[in-house]
Design an enzyme around this catalytic site. Structure first.
Site, PDB file in Angstrom:
ATOM      1  N   SER A 224       0.806  -1.225   0.000  1.00 20.97           N
ATOM      2  CA  SER A 224       0.000   0.000   0.000  1.00 20.97           C
ATOM      3  C   SER A 224       0.837   1.273   0.000  1.00 20.97           C
ATOM      4  CB  SER A 224      -0.960  -0.006   1.188  1.00 20.97           C
ATOM      5  OG  SER A 224      -1.949  -1.001   1.024  1.00 20.97           O
TER       6      SER A 224
ATOM      7  N   LYS B  44     -10.061  -5.318  10.011  1.00 21.16           N
ATOM      8  CA  LYS B  44     -11.200  -4.963   9.170  1.00 21.16           C
ATOM      9  C   LYS B  44     -12.536  -5.052   9.903  1.00 21.16           C
ATOM     10  CE  LYS B  44      -8.997  -6.142   4.757  1.00 21.16           C
ATOM     11  NZ  LYS B  44      -9.137  -6.899   3.488  1.00 21.16           N
TER      12      LYS B  44
ATOM     13  N   ASN C 296     -12.097  -1.763   5.116  1.00 25.18           N
ATOM     14  CA  ASN C 296     -10.679  -1.684   4.777  1.00 25.18           C
ATOM     15  C   ASN C 296     -10.236  -0.248   4.494  1.00 25.18           C
ATOM     16  OD1 ASN C 296     -11.753  -1.202   2.173  1.00 25.18           O
ATOM     17  ND2 ASN C 296     -10.011  -2.220   1.199  1.00 25.18           N
TER      18      ASN C 296
ATOM     19  N   ASP D 264     -12.551  -3.294  -1.302  1.00 27.01           N
ATOM     20  CA  ASP D 264     -12.192  -4.595  -1.865  1.00 27.01           C
ATOM     21  C   ASP D 264     -13.270  -5.096  -2.815  1.00 27.01           C
ATOM     22  OD1 ASP D 264      -9.731  -4.924  -0.579  1.00 27.01           O
ATOM     23  OD2 ASP D 264     -10.644  -5.820   1.198  1.00 27.01           O
TER      24      ASP D 264
ATOM     25  N   GLY E 280     -11.960 -21.607  -1.169  1.00 27.07           N
ATOM     26  CA  GLY E 280     -11.701 -21.054   0.154  1.00 27.07           C
ATOM     27  C   GLY E 280     -12.948 -20.458   0.777  1.00 27.07           C
ATOM     28  N   ALA E 281     -12.837 -20.132   2.075  1.00 32.47           N
ATOM     29  CA  ALA E 281     -14.020 -19.645   2.794  1.00 32.47           C
ATOM     30  C   ALA E 281     -13.663 -18.632   3.874  1.00 32.47           C
ATOM     31  CB  ALA E 281     -14.768 -20.829   3.419  1.00 32.47           C
TER      32      ALA E 281
ATOM     33  N   GLY F  96      -3.917 -10.792  -7.981  1.00 29.64           N
ATOM     34  CA  GLY F  96      -4.083 -10.056  -6.747  1.00 29.64           C
ATOM     35  C   GLY F  96      -3.594  -8.622  -6.867  1.00 29.64           C
TER      36      GLY F  96
END
Length: 279
Positions: free
Chosen positions: A23, A72, A93, A109, A132-133, A242
């Site tokens: 960032s 978050k 975020n 996001d 994924g979860a 990403g």
């Protein structure tokens, strides 16, 4: 109301761990490109326990904060107002400070995911798969709520995680079916696959990529490419990285914190690519 676009303003990213964050690279590049010579962007190692005190010590020069894990959700009780987008996934975020000192929480996001997909020509899909979860998977579901017209299959490792994803689906009005991770190879044939798992988790799935894959959105960016993304590209499939997500969500943060629109996306992407190449 956006923060004042004047000199001597500050912003930063908070989280724990934070040393890996790109960032600062992205936002500093944006300030340079936009001519905001008096602006600075830093990073601070801050966990849940330290967050309230950190926020209380900030002065009027602060324009906003980027928040990563594990903050978050921890920040939500500390804001004055939260956007519908952030509330939909219980995750903030982005924190923007107004001229009168109010704290506004948002989530970039989700629109960042949608924008990254749109940049690659994905406006709408009739079904999708999520690998994924975790927290990123819930954001992926929220993004799919905007572009997916049919079923989303989530591949998870436990019934507890499966139940969580089904609950998120109900909350976000997304048709979610869950499947065991052992069957994740079936996900490779979906029109859109979103991989939200940690580095190395999807490596074994690379051999299951079909001859004509559709679109893969892998939220990782370091190391890059992942084995799955490399195989996907080799077979001619579209890959969203990403870094694409990171840049798009950071552009939205920059715009909210500075009031400058549009954000300098090309400069931010170039800075991110250069920083990753140097690692």
């Amino acid at each position: 109301m956006p923060a004042r676009a004047t000199d001597g303003r500050r912003a930063a990213v908070l989280g724990s761990p934070i040393a890996h964050s790109l960032s600062p690279v992205l936002h500093r590049a944006a300030y340079d490109a936009a001519g905001l010579t008096g602006w600075s962007y830093d990073s601070f190692e801050v966990d849940e326990a330290a967050l309230p005190g950190f926020l209380d010590r900030l002065g009027p020069e602060w324009a906003g904060l980027s928040l990563t894990m594990p903050l978050k959700r921890a920040v939500i009780p500390l804001v004055d107002e939260i956007s519908d987008t952030a509330a939909s996934v219980d995750a903030v975020n982005t924190l923007v400070f107004t001229e009168d000192g109010r704290r506004l929480g948002d989530n970039t996001d989700i629109p960042g995911m949608v924008a990254a997909l749109r940049e690659h020509g994905i406006e709408q899909v009739d079904s999708a798969a999520i690998l994924g979860a975790g927290a990123t998977a819930s954001s992926a579901l929220a993004a799919l709520a905007r572009i997916c017209t049919g079923e989303v299959v989530a591949y998870v490792r436990s019934e507890a995680r499966a139940a969580e994803m089904r609950q998120w689906g109900e909350r976000l009005d997304v048709e979610v079916r869950t499947a065991d991770w052992s069957d994740a190879a079936q996900a490779m044939r979906a029109p859109l696959v979103i991989a939200t798992t940690p580095a190395g988790t999807t490596d074994a799935l690379a051999t299951a990529v079909p001859e004509r894959p559709a679109t893969l959105f892998d939220v990782l960016y370091d190391p890059w490419p992942t084995e799955l993304a490399a195989r996907w590209s080799m077979f001619g499939g579209a890959v969203v990285s990403g870094l694409d997500l990171l840049v798009h969500q950071a552009v939205l943060q920059f715009e909210q914190m500075t009031g400058h629109r549009p954000g300098p996306m090309d400069a931010m992407r170039h800075a991110g690519e250069k920083a990753l190449a140097a690692r």
